[in-house]
Design a protein around this motif. Structure first.
Motif, short mmCIF file in Angstrom:
data_model
loop_
_atom_site.label_atom_id
_atom_site.label_comp_id
_atom_site.label_asym_id
_atom_site.label_seq_id
_atom_site.Cartn_x
_atom_site.Cartn_y
_atom_site.Cartn_z
N ARG A 411 94.28 20.33 32.81
CA ARG A 411 92.97 20.45 33.44
C ARG A 411 92.48 19.07 33.85
N TRP A 454 90.37 24.33 11.76
CA TRP A 454 90.55 24.34 13.21
C TRP A 454 90.09 23.08 13.93
N THR A 484 94.96 17.39 28.25
CA THR A 484 94.91 18.84 28.06
C THR A 484 96.31 19.41 28.24
N HIS A 487 99.64 25.10 27.40
CA HIS A 487 99.72 26.30 26.55
C HIS A 487 98.64 26.29 25.47
N GLY A 488 97.52 25.63 25.74
CA GLY A 488 96.44 25.61 24.77
C GLY A 488 96.67 24.55 23.71
N SER A 489 95.74 24.46 22.80
CA SER A 489 95.79 23.42 21.78
C SER A 489 94.96 23.88 20.60
N TYR A 491 92.15 22.79 19.97
CA TYR A 491 90.80 22.97 20.50
C TYR A 491 90.61 24.39 21.02
N THR A 492 91.62 24.92 21.71
CA THR A 492 91.52 26.29 22.23
C THR A 492 91.37 27.28 21.09
N ARG A 493 92.18 27.12 20.05
CA ARG A 493 92.10 28.04 18.91
C ARG A 493 90.77 27.90 18.18
N MET A 495 87.85 27.10 19.61
CA MET A 495 86.79 27.72 20.41
C MET A 495 86.84 29.25 20.32
N GLU A 496 88.01 29.81 20.07
CA GLU A 496 88.11 31.26 19.89
C GLU A 496 87.38 31.73 18.63
N TRP A 498 84.61 29.90 17.30
CA TRP A 498 83.59 28.87 17.24
C TRP A 498 82.44 29.22 16.29
#
Length: 642
Positions: A411, A454, A484, A487-489, A491-493, A495-496, A498
């Motif tokens: 990104r 997380w 960034t 395949h996500g990071s 941080y992505t997990r 925010m899921e 949060w």
């Protein structure tokens, strides 16, 4: 330690030095019983430098620069069950045992506090310029007296003050929780208006047969009240000039003092020492320690180190912390050390403990006074460190420098953080993790907490630093480069989940967020998903003494009806958490009440309300708890009839 001394100071380094020297000299058990903090305000460069010199002279003392007096004081108070208030013109002239003071307070639950400035010798009130009678007293033990303060003369009838008394923290938190004040003078004025809240349940005042300290009113540095000063005052600015020339108060020379008042005029007794050392000039550069944790990130590590090399900045060191990697991160780090000798790279290997643990390990080895965290897959634009160092030199009060953030990789977004305020920081993070900050912030806050599931440990860290006086400066350009991944990071997990992550974070700050909000967070944490529960179980394995992961597990057990398992988790949390952590005690009260364990429930209720007096209304229907014996009247709801 059970007690902290909170010393209020403004532009009086010479007098403050005497307060600290005499306190540590005369308190015979200070090393075991006393945590000393100075909440100070420096108006001007000379005063700031003199406080900096005191930091070097008293490494065992925490110096907290004032940014928001009320918020800082309330947060600091929560850390110990007792507090000793002092001001920077106190001089201790007789030996005393703080442990003995606490024993007396515990033996006299009806005492509002223990005054160190009163005694049979204090027969004159300096502030009123009037004689005062020593009230009728009983001997509590040895040389300790107990009187009824209501109706007593002047200083003896003024039980709530901020210059030399030991109080129960619960009382102070209860009296101050809704009181407006912005400086020590308004604090004391507010307390004096609330003596009615303590006169029924806490009518006694303790003091030594002979006082152990007095205030030497040489000058006045505040303009809130026209307090009386010495007949022959010495201007604070003149004292600062003396201090700069190596003149200091000779505290040992005050051992023969015979004060007849809590505020007692004595001439200056000075001694000469080597002149104040020259501090860094504005052209000198701060020594920066960059800390790079790495876990299986060998392929990214060269980019991070290369970005530091491109800063062309000295003096700098780089500490690469290999957090139990299974790839060749350690070998790559060693190769980078050989490739960039000017960076003074060191590689530290440790067992896997998570990002927060790795940062703490690296900072613990850091030799610089400034810390620059950088994850192994992120970078800085070449001019960041130089710009930050220039800001530090030009604005000596700044203790945190950061830049806007530019994403790269999967990104290409950009983050321009909101302007700092504690209220905004409590809602959301307003600082990139990769910010340059003074090492003393890490030392005072306790470092990064490895408990968080997380992520968000950087947000938690900034919130933990806030009471110690954040003074940030933002560089408007996007000089922090955040990678960034496609395949996500983590941080992505994060925010899921949060809502749960934020709830966990807030429960780690029990003195900062409202109690009602934290009770709502308990429900959120109790409903965590299985993956989060697994992460927390792993954290407990890696950090078995961590308190709050056990607490969060307890919430899950309690919600599922496994009360015995919940009690075990809460007991572990209560045993290992800092004093301010009231939440395990409240949950233990609820669980033990449910199990019919009345004695255990009562004990847990007492511990909860002492740590967070605002909880008192929750216990209004629990008749076994005598709130009026624990707290000032302003925090006690009407007790229902038995």
């Amino acid at each position: 330690m059970r007690t902290q001394a909170v010393v209020f100071s403004k532009d009086r380094a010479l007098q403050l030095r005497a307060t600290l020297e005499s306190l540590l000299l005369r308190c015979t058990d200070a090393a075991e019983e006393l945590r000393v903090r100075v909440l100070y305000k420096a108006c001007g460069e000379m005063h700031r430098r003199q406080y900096d010199s005191l930091k070097e002279s008293f490494p065992q003392v925490e110096f907290v620069a004032e940014t928001d007096f009320r918020i800082q004081l309330l947060r600091l108070l929560a850390d110990t069950p007792y507090v000793l208030f002092l001001v920077d013109d106190n001089i201790f002239y007789r030996d005393f045992s703080l442990g003995g003071v606490l024993e007396c307070l515990e033996a006299a639950p009806g005492a509002v506090g223990f005054s160190l400035r009163l005694g049979r010798n204090t027969t004159y009130c300096h502030t009123q310029d009037a004689p005062q009678r020593v009230p009728g007293c009983t001997v509590l033990r040895d040389n300790v007296l107990c009187c009824r303060w209501r109706g007593a003369d002047h200083d003896f009838g003024y039980p709530l003050e901020v210059s030399s008394s030991v109080y129960r923290t619960a009382h102070m938190l209860a009296l101050l929780h809704d009181m407006p004040f912005t400086n020590p003078n308004l604090l004391e004025a507010g307390l004096s208006r609330r003596t009615g809240a303590v006169e029924d349940s806490f009518p006694q005042l303790l003091f030594f047969d002979r006082s152990v300290t007095f205030c030497n009113p040489l000058n006045r540095v505040q303009d809130t009240f026209a307090n009386r000063v010495a007949d022959e005052p010495v201007d604070a600015q003149a004292l600062a000039q003396l201090y700069a020339r190596g003149q200091m108060l000779d505290v040992a020379a005050y051992g023969d003092a015979l004060p007849d008042a809590a505020h007692y005029e004595m001439p200056l007794r000075l001694r000469s020492v080597p002149a104040e050392p020259e501090h860094l000039s504005v052209t000198d550069r701060p020594f920066i320690s960059a800390v790079i944790p790495v876990f299986n990130g060998a392929s990214f590590l060269p980019d991070a180190v290369r970005s530091l090399h491109r800063q062309r900045y000295e003096p700098m060191e780089v500490i690469i912390v290999n957090d139990g990697s299974t790839d060749d991160s350690s070998a790559v780090g060693a190769a980078l050390a050989a490739q960039y000798p000017a960076l003074r790279i060191r590689v530290a290997d440790k067992e896997n403990g998570g990002l927060a643990s790795a940062r703490n390990a690296g900072i613990g080895q850091a030799g610089g006074g400034w810390i620059l965290p950088l994850d192994c897959d992120d970078c800085f634009a070449p001019e960041f460190v130089g710009r930050a160092a220039e800001i530090i030199s030009q604005r000596p009060g700044v203790n945190l420098v950061f830049a806007n953030m530019q994403e790269f990789g999967a990104r290409q977004g950009r983050w321009n953080p909101e302007p700092y305020s504690l209220q905004e920081l409590m809602r959301r993070n307003t600082f990139p993790y990769a910010s340059l900050y003074r090492k003393e912030l890490w030392e005072q806050s306790g470092g990064y907490d490895p408990s968080m599931p997380w992520g968000a440990e950087d947000w938690l860290f900034w919130l933990s630093c806030a009471p110690f006086g954040l003074c940030p400066h933002r560089i408007e350009e996007p000089l922090f480069l955040y990678r960034t991944h496609p395949h996500g990071s983590m941080y992505t997990r994060m925010m899921e989940r949060w809502d749960v992550v934020r709830a966990c974070l807030r429960t780690l700050l029990p003195a900062l967020y409202p109690a009602a909000a934290l009770l709502q967070d308990h429900t959120l944490v109790a409903g965590m998903d299985a993956d989060t529960a697994g992460v927390i179980a792993d954290i407990r394995t890696r950090h078995p003494r961590a308190a709050m992961p056990a607490f969060w597990q307890g919430l899950v057990h309690e919600a599922a009806g496994r009360t015995a398992e919940a009690v075990a988790g809460y007991m572990h949390a209560a045993a290992h958490a800092p004093y301010a952590q009231w939440q395990p005690h409240l949950r233990l009260f609820m669980c033990n009440l449910r199990l019919g364990r009345k004695k255990a429930a009562h004990g847990a209720a007492v511990q909860a309300v002492l740590r967070r007096p605002e909880l008192a209304p929750l216990f209004s229907g629990y008749r076994e708890l005598d709130l009026q014996a624990l707290l000032p009247r302003n925090m006690c709801p009407e007790t229902p009839p038995r």
